[in-house]
Write an enzyme that holds these catalytic residues in place. Structure first.
Site, PDB file in Angstrom:
ATOM      1  N   SER A   8      -1.964  44.306 -10.747  1.00 42.86           N
ATOM      2  CA  SER A   8      -2.693  45.550 -10.512  1.00 42.86           C
ATOM      3  C   SER A   8      -3.319  45.475  -9.130  1.00 42.86           C
ATOM      4  O   SER A   8      -3.483  44.377  -8.582  1.00 42.86           O
ATOM      5  CB  SER A   8      -3.794  45.725 -11.564  1.00 42.86           C
ATOM      6  OG  SER A   8      -4.654  46.782 -11.221  1.00 42.86           O
ATOM      7  N   LYS A  13     -10.790  46.454 -12.190  1.00 45.86           N
ATOM      8  CA  LYS A  13     -10.098  45.706 -13.236  1.00 45.86           C
ATOM      9  C   LYS A  13     -10.147  44.204 -12.930  1.00 45.86           C
ATOM     10  O   LYS A  13     -10.381  43.384 -13.821  1.00 45.86           O
ATOM     11  CB  LYS A  13      -8.650  46.184 -13.343  1.00 45.86           C
ATOM     12  CG  LYS A  13      -7.888  45.642 -14.531  1.00 45.86           C
ATOM     13  CD  LYS A  13      -6.455  46.162 -14.547  1.00 45.86           C
ATOM     14  CE  LYS A  13      -6.396  47.640 -14.817  1.00 45.86           C
ATOM     15  NZ  LYS A  13      -4.990  48.118 -14.979  1.00 45.86           N
ATOM     16  N   ASP A  70      -1.663  47.006 -20.053  1.00 45.23           N
ATOM     17  CA  ASP A  70      -1.333  48.423 -20.141  1.00 45.23           C
ATOM     18  C   ASP A  70      -2.241  49.004 -21.200  1.00 45.23           C
ATOM     19  O   ASP A  70      -2.521  48.356 -22.216  1.00 45.23           O
ATOM     20  CB  ASP A  70       0.141  48.641 -20.498  1.00 45.23           C
ATOM     21  CG  ASP A  70       0.559  50.082 -20.225  1.00 45.23           C
ATOM     22  OD1 ASP A  70       0.287  50.580 -19.114  1.00 45.23           O
ATOM     23  OD2 ASP A  70       1.154  50.714 -21.118  1.00 45.23           O
ATOM     24  N   SER A  71      -2.704  50.205 -20.946  1.00 48.72           N
ATOM     25  CA  SER A  71      -3.672  50.784 -21.866  1.00 48.72           C
ATOM     26  C   SER A  71      -3.533  52.296 -21.892  1.00 48.72           C
ATOM     27  O   SER A  71      -2.900  52.900 -21.020  1.00 48.72           O
ATOM     28  CB  SER A  71      -5.099  50.393 -21.459  1.00 48.72           C
ATOM     29  OG  SER A  71      -5.378  50.826 -20.137  1.00 48.72           O
ATOM     30  N   ARG A 184     -10.344  47.200 -23.128  1.00 52.35           N
ATOM     31  CA  ARG A 184      -9.944  46.096 -22.247  1.00 52.35           C
ATOM     32  C   ARG A 184     -10.866  44.895 -22.433  1.00 52.35           C
ATOM     33  O   ARG A 184     -10.415  43.753 -22.471  1.00 52.35           O
ATOM     34  CB  ARG A 184      -9.928  46.529 -20.784  1.00 52.35           C
ATOM     35  CG  ARG A 184      -9.394  45.401 -19.863  1.00 52.35           C
ATOM     36  CD  ARG A 184      -9.260  45.822 -18.407  1.00 52.35           C
ATOM     37  NE  ARG A 184      -8.281  46.876 -18.261  1.00 52.35           N
ATOM     38  CZ  ARG A 184      -8.568  48.135 -17.908  1.00 52.35           C
ATOM     39  NH1 ARG A 184      -9.806  48.493 -17.656  1.00 52.35           N
ATOM     40  NH2 ARG A 184      -7.617  49.035 -17.810  1.00 52.35           N
TER      41      ARG A 184
END
Length: 200
Positions: A8, A13, A70-71, A184
């Site tokens: 990413s 994040k 992935d979300s 997450r």
């Protein structure tokens, strides 16, 4: 020092992952920081499948440890949609306003008790030797009738999590409170435990 590339370029994040996976000697870098150019097509039909695509692509380039996630949002009344299409639900990628507007249209005639939903995050960690560890985290709630709150992004202004008593959207809580209960965050805590157990 263990070097882990995160598949990413999202700085927020990276910071959240660094905080959750605080193993001694571990160092994390986003793709751009690591000089890695990787943008594979995410064409799986599950969050874990898309995370695996990203992790395997980055691992193939670096040959080292990588972590991908992935979300997205699953709405029960829409049979799990938008699901893996969450970021591009309305067509374009990452158009939060259009995605939220489409979601509200799809749920226009759905009563409160049937507006249940969850955010889901799947993580795939591939170690230097190619060994894979996966983890999944969720946060349950329901979809409101209009966007509320200035914090967060994506569907946060519409998502009313159960954990805060159903009184606020995720866009109304501070980032620190959100990270403590987020999909997450929950996935990262699960991954942390799995890695600890594997190294016992």
């Amino acid at each position: 020092m263990k070097h882990v590339v995160i598949a990413s370029n999202n700085a927020h994040k990276v910071a959240e992952i660094e905080s959750a996976l605080d193993f001694e000697g571990w160092q994390f870098q986003a793709l751009r920081q690591a000089g890695v150019d990787s943008d594979p097509e995410e064409n799986a039909d599950t969050f874990e499948g898309n995370a695996r695509i990203k992790a395997q692509a980055a691992h193939a380039i670096t040959g080292g440890a990588v972590l991908a996630d992935d979300s997205g949002l699953e709405v029960d009344a829409l049979d799990g949609a938008p699901g893996v299409m969450s970021a591009r639900y309305a067509g374009g990628h990452g158009d939060d306003a259009a995605n939220n507007a489409k979601l509200l249209r799809e749920l226009a005639d759905v009563p409160d008790e049937a507006r249940t939903a969850r955010f889901v995050c799947s993580l795939v960690f591939i170690d230097e030797d190619g060994a894979e560890t996966t983890a999944r985290g969720t946060i349950e709630g329901r979809i409101g009738h209009e966007p509320v709150g200035e914090n967060g992004f994506g569907y946060d202004p519409l998502f009313i999590p159960d954990v805060f008593g159903g009184a606020v959207t995720l866009a109304q809580v501070p980032a620190s409170d959100k990270n403590a209960v987020s999909h997450r965050g929950n996935a990262l805590r699960a991954l942390h435990e799995k890695i600890l157990a594997a190294n016992d």
